[in-house]
Design a protein around this motif. Structure first.
Motif, PDB file in Angstrom:
ATOM      1  N   GLY A  45       0.792  -1.226   0.000  1.00  0.00           N
ATOM      2  CA  GLY A  45       0.000   0.000   0.000  1.00  0.00           C
ATOM      3  C   GLY A  45       0.821   1.271   0.000  1.00  0.00           C
ATOM      4  O   GLY A  45       0.305   2.331   0.375  1.00  0.00           O
ATOM      5  N   THR A  46       2.068   1.205  -0.419  1.00  0.00           N
ATOM      6  CA  THR A  46       2.960   2.363  -0.336  1.00  0.00           C
ATOM      7  C   THR A  46       2.385   3.608  -0.997  1.00  0.00           C
ATOM      8  O   THR A  46       2.497   4.722  -0.479  1.00  0.00           O
ATOM      9  CB  THR A  46       4.327   2.015  -0.957  1.00  0.00           C
ATOM     10  N   MET A  47       1.740   3.461  -2.134  1.00  0.00           N
ATOM     11  CA  MET A  47       1.193   4.610  -2.863  1.00  0.00           C
ATOM     12  C   MET A  47      -0.312   4.786  -2.655  1.00  0.00           C
ATOM     13  O   MET A  47      -0.930   5.667  -3.266  1.00  0.00           O
ATOM     14  CB  MET A  47       1.477   4.465  -4.351  1.00  0.00           C
ATOM     15  N   ALA A  48      -0.920   3.955  -1.806  1.00  0.00           N
ATOM     16  CA  ALA A  48      -2.387   3.910  -1.707  1.00  0.00           C
ATOM     17  C   ALA A  48      -2.999   5.256  -1.324  1.00  0.00           C
ATOM     18  O   ALA A  48      -4.033   5.655  -1.885  1.00  0.00           O
ATOM     19  CB  ALA A  48      -2.807   2.840  -0.713  1.00  0.00           C
ATOM     20  N   ASP A  49      -2.407   5.962  -0.381  1.00  0.00           N
ATOM     21  CA  ASP A  49      -2.986   7.229   0.059  1.00  0.00           C
ATOM     22  C   ASP A  49      -3.035   8.234  -1.088  1.00  0.00           C
ATOM     23  O   ASP A  49      -4.047   8.919  -1.283  1.00  0.00           O
ATOM     24  CB  ASP A  49      -2.178   7.795   1.226  1.00  0.00           C
ATOM     25  N   TYR A  50      -1.977   8.320  -1.842  1.00  0.00           N
ATOM     26  CA  TYR A  50      -1.953   9.258  -2.968  1.00  0.00           C
ATOM     27  C   TYR A  50      -2.959   8.836  -4.037  1.00  0.00           C
ATOM     28  O   TYR A  50      -3.701   9.671  -4.569  1.00  0.00           O
ATOM     29  CB  TYR A  50      -0.547   9.338  -3.568  1.00  0.00           C
ATOM     30  N   ILE A  51      -2.984   7.550  -4.348  1.00  0.00           N
ATOM     31  CA  ILE A  51      -3.930   7.046  -5.344  1.00  0.00           C
ATOM     32  C   ILE A  51      -5.373   7.368  -4.932  1.00  0.00           C
ATOM     33  O   ILE A  51      -6.182   7.816  -5.748  1.00  0.00           O
ATOM     34  CB  ILE A  51      -3.740   5.535  -5.545  1.00  0.00           C
ATOM     35  N   GLY A  66       8.182  20.436 -10.220  1.00  0.00           N
ATOM     36  CA  GLY A  66       7.044  20.002  -9.424  1.00  0.00           C
ATOM     37  C   GLY A  66       6.993  18.514  -9.155  1.00  0.00           C
ATOM     38  O   GLY A  66       6.030  18.032  -8.552  1.00  0.00           O
ATOM     39  N   PHE A  67       8.023  17.779  -9.565  1.00  0.00           N
ATOM     40  CA  PHE A  67       8.006  16.325  -9.405  1.00  0.00           C
ATOM     41  C   PHE A  67       8.344  15.905  -7.971  1.00  0.00           C
ATOM     42  O   PHE A  67       9.144  16.553  -7.287  1.00  0.00           O
ATOM     43  CB  PHE A  67       9.024  15.669 -10.330  1.00  0.00           C
ATOM     44  N   TYR A  68       7.736  14.793  -7.528  1.00  0.00           N
ATOM     45  CA  TYR A  68       8.095  14.104  -6.275  1.00  0.00           C
ATOM     46  C   TYR A  68       7.939  15.001  -5.046  1.00  0.00           C
ATOM     47  O   TYR A  68       8.659  14.848  -4.053  1.00  0.00           O
ATOM     48  CB  TYR A  68       9.532  13.550  -6.347  1.00  0.00           C
ATOM     49  N   GLN A  69       6.987  15.946  -5.089  1.00  0.00           N
ATOM     50  CA  GLN A  69       6.833  16.884  -3.987  1.00  0.00           C
ATOM     51  C   GLN A  69       5.854  16.400  -2.923  1.00  0.00           C
ATOM     52  O   GLN A  69       5.863  16.913  -1.799  1.00  0.00           O
ATOM     53  CB  GLN A  69       6.384  18.247  -4.515  1.00  0.00           C
ATOM     54  N   ASP A  70       5.012  15.438  -3.244  1.00  0.00           N
ATOM     55  CA  ASP A  70       4.064  14.928  -2.257  1.00  0.00           C
ATOM     56  C   ASP A  70       4.799  14.054  -1.249  1.00  0.00           C
ATOM     57  O   ASP A  70       5.808  13.411  -1.572  1.00  0.00           O
ATOM     58  CB  ASP A  70       2.967  14.111  -2.951  1.00  0.00           C
ATOM     59  N   ALA A  71       4.286  14.014  -0.020  1.00  0.00           N
ATOM     60  CA  ALA A  71       4.900  13.154   1.002  1.00  0.00           C
ATOM     61  C   ALA A  71       4.824  11.684   0.610  1.00  0.00           C
ATOM     62  O   ALA A  71       5.680  10.882   1.005  1.00  0.00           O
ATOM     63  CB  ALA A  71       4.220  13.378   2.345  1.00  0.00           C
ATOM     64  N   VAL A  72       3.812  11.319  -0.156  1.00  0.00           N
ATOM     65  CA  VAL A  72       3.672   9.960  -0.679  1.00  0.00           C
ATOM     66  C   VAL A  72       4.069  10.003  -2.144  1.00  0.00           C
ATOM     67  O   VAL A  72       3.346  10.559  -2.976  1.00  0.00           O
ATOM     68  CB  VAL A  72       2.217   9.449  -0.535  1.00  0.00           C
ATOM     69  N   THR A  73       5.227   9.452  -2.469  1.00  0.00           N
ATOM     70  CA  THR A  73       5.726   9.526  -3.838  1.00  0.00           C
ATOM     71  C   THR A  73       6.667   8.359  -4.096  1.00  0.00           C
ATOM     72  O   THR A  73       6.955   7.556  -3.201  1.00  0.00           O
ATOM     73  CB  THR A  73       6.435  10.880  -4.079  1.00  0.00           C
ATOM     74  N   ASN A  74       7.165   8.269  -5.316  1.00  0.00           N
ATOM     75  CA  ASN A  74       8.158   7.256  -5.653  1.00  0.00           C
ATOM     76  C   ASN A  74       9.515   7.763  -5.175  1.00  0.00           C
ATOM     77  O   ASN A  74      10.226   8.468  -5.899  1.00  0.00           O
ATOM     78  CB  ASN A  74       8.159   7.007  -7.165  1.00  0.00           C
TER      79      ASN A  74
END
Length: 389
Positions: free
Chosen positions: A230-236, A335-343
Motif C-alpha cells: 500500500g505504499t502509494m495507496a494514500d496518494y492514489i 514540481g516532481f516528487y513533492q508529495d509526502a507519498v511519492t516514488n
C-alpha cells in the motif's frame, strides 16, 4: 529468472527506417567501454540481444559478429560463454556492436550465469533470492541500433546498481551523454533510501561481505514484499477523490496539442472521453504495483489511445503531479516528487543525476526526462563504468 530476449524499453524502438535524406547507420559501430570504477575486480562484459534482420536471439563478439544461441532445454541449459574481459580501472576497450535490440551487461569479479530455455535466453532476475546471479555485482545498459540510428540508455527501471554513463558521437562530431551521477551520488541514493522509513530501506540488497549489490526498484520491492503493497495507496485514493468532482485533461502527444482526452471518476472507474464526449478507455483504480510497474491496471498497449493515456497517468502517479496539475503530462521537473507519498526511489535517483535525467520507471521518458542518447547517424558510442562514490 524470467525467459525472453533482451528487449530495450520504449525509448529504443526495435525497427524503423531512416529518413529519406539521412544515411542509414552502418552495420556495426565502435563502442568504447571505459573502466573508471576504481574497483580492483575483473570486469566482464556481454552484448546480448535480438538480431533485427532475422529476429534471432544471440550474442555479439568483440568484432560485432552475431552468434545465435543454440537450442535451450527444460530445465534451462548453460548458455555459451559470451563474456568479454574489460581492462583494469583507468583503461578502456573498444568493441563493435551490430544491429541488435539488446543489452550491454557488465559484472564485477564474477561472470554472470546465463541459461537457455526452449523459449530463449533466461535473463537475471535478482528480485528472486534463488537467482544464480543474486550475489553478483552487475548492471546493464539497453540499446537499439538499426537503420534509423542508435538509441542507448542508462536504465534504473529494474534496479539501481553499479554506476555507469552512456554516450554517442554523431557525424557532426558532437557527443551526447547521459546517466552520470553527481559526485557522491551513488552513495547518496543508497544511504538516503536506507535511512527512509516505510520499507524503502528494504530495497537495498547486500552481499554477506557487506558489499552493496543494488537497490531494487519499488515495483520489484512490492512484488517481493520488501516494500508494503500500500505504499502509494494514500496518494492514489486522493487522486481518485479529486477527479470524481473535477476533470483531468490528458494531452498525450506533444506534437498533437489538439488530441485531448478528459478523465473523470464515476463509480470507482476513471473514464476518458474524446472531444465528441465518447468514452475511449477506462481505468480501474490502480494499486501501488500497477503504478510502480506501469502495468496491470495501468497497462499501456502499443496503440494510439489507451497506451498514451496510460503512459501519462503512470508518469503523473510516480512523479505525484496529478493533484497539483489537472493538465497532464506535467513536464516541469520542478514540481516532481513533492508529495509526502511519492516514488522515493525515482526521486532520489533523479536528484543525484548530473543532468537530472534517469530511467527510474518505465515511462520516465514522458516529457523527455529519461537518461537516453540518440543519433540518427552514429559514428561511435560509449559506456563508462563510473566510480562508486
Amino acid at each position: 529468472m524470467t525467459a525472453g530476449g533482451a528487449v530495450a524499453h520504449a525509448d529504443a524502438p526495435v525497427s524503423g527506417a531512416p529518413a529519406s535524406d539521412a544515411p542509414a547507420a552502418p552495420a556495426t559501430i565502435p563502442l568504447t567501454i571505459t573502466n573508471n570504477s576504481g574497483r580492483a575486480d575483473t570486469v566482464y562484459v556481454y552484448n546480448l540481444g535480438t538480431e533485427l534482420s532475422s529476429g534471432r536471439q544471440g550474442w555479439a563478439d568483440a568484432a560485432g559478429t552475431f552468434h545465435p544461441w543454440p537450442a535451450g532445454g527444460n530445465p534451462p541449459t548453460p548458455a555459451p560463454d559470451a563474456s568479454l574481459a574489460v581492462p583494469a580501472t583507468g583503461q578502456s576497450r573498444t568493441i563493435r556492436i551490430p544491429k541488435l535490440s539488446g543489452r550491454i551487461y557488465f559484472s564485477y569479479g564474477q561472470k554472470l550465469d546465463f541459461r537457455l530455455t526452449t523459449g530463449g535466453l533466461v535473463q537475471p532476475a535478482v528480485q528472486n533470492p534463488s537467482d544464480p546471479n543474486r550475489n553478483i555485482l552487475f548492471n546493464w545498459s539497453e540499446y537499439t541500433l538499426n537503420d534509423a540510428g542508435l538509441w542507448l540508455n542508462s536504465t534504473q527501471v529494474d534496479m539501481f546498481s553499479a554506476p555507469y554513463s552512456v554516450g554517442v558521437t554523431g557525424a557532426d562530431g558532437a557527443t551526447r551523454s547521459a546517466g552520470r551521477l553527481k559526485p557522491g551520488g551513488y552513495r547518496g541514493v543508497v544511504d538516503t533510501l536506507r535511512a527512509r522509513p516505510g520499507g524503502w530501506a528494504n530495497l537495498v540488497q547486500t552481499r554477506s561481505d557487506g558489499t552493496v549489490l543494488r537497490v531494487l526498484s519499488p515495483g520489484h520491492g512490492v512484488g517481493t514484499g520488501a516494500l508494503p503493497a500500500g505504499t502509494m495507496a494514500d496518494y492514489i485514493d486522493r487522486v481518485w477523490r479529486k477527479y470524481a468532482t473535477s476533470a483531468l485533461t490528458v494531452t498525450p502527444f506533444a506534437d498533437q496539442p489538439n488530441v485531448r482526452y478528459t478523465g473523470r471518476v464515476s463509480g470507482g472507474t476513471m473514464n476518458f472521453t474524446n472531444a465528441q464526449g465518447a468514452v475511449v478507455t477506462s481505468f480501474q483504480k490502480p494499486d501501488s504495483d500497477s503504478v510502480f510497474g506501469c502495468h496491470k491496471l495501468l497497462d499501456a498497449p502499443n496503440d494510439q489511445v489507451r497506451g498514451p493515456i496510460s503512459r501519462t497517468l503512470c508518469a503523473g502517479f510516480n512523479r505525484t503531479t496529478l493533484l497539483t496539475n489537472p493538465s497532464q503530462p506535467d513536464t516541469s521537473a520542478a514540481g516532481f516528487y513533492q508529495d509526502a507519498v511519492t516514488n522515493q526511489y525515482a526521486r532520489e535517483i533523479h536528484a543525484r543525476m548530473a543532468d537530472g535525467r534517469a530511467y527510474a520507471f518505465a515511462f520516465d521518458d514522458v516529457g523527455a526526462h529519461e537518461s537516453l542518447v540518440h543519433d540518427g547517424n552514429p559514428q561511435k558510442a560509449s559506456v563508462t563504468l563510473d566510480p562508486f562514490d
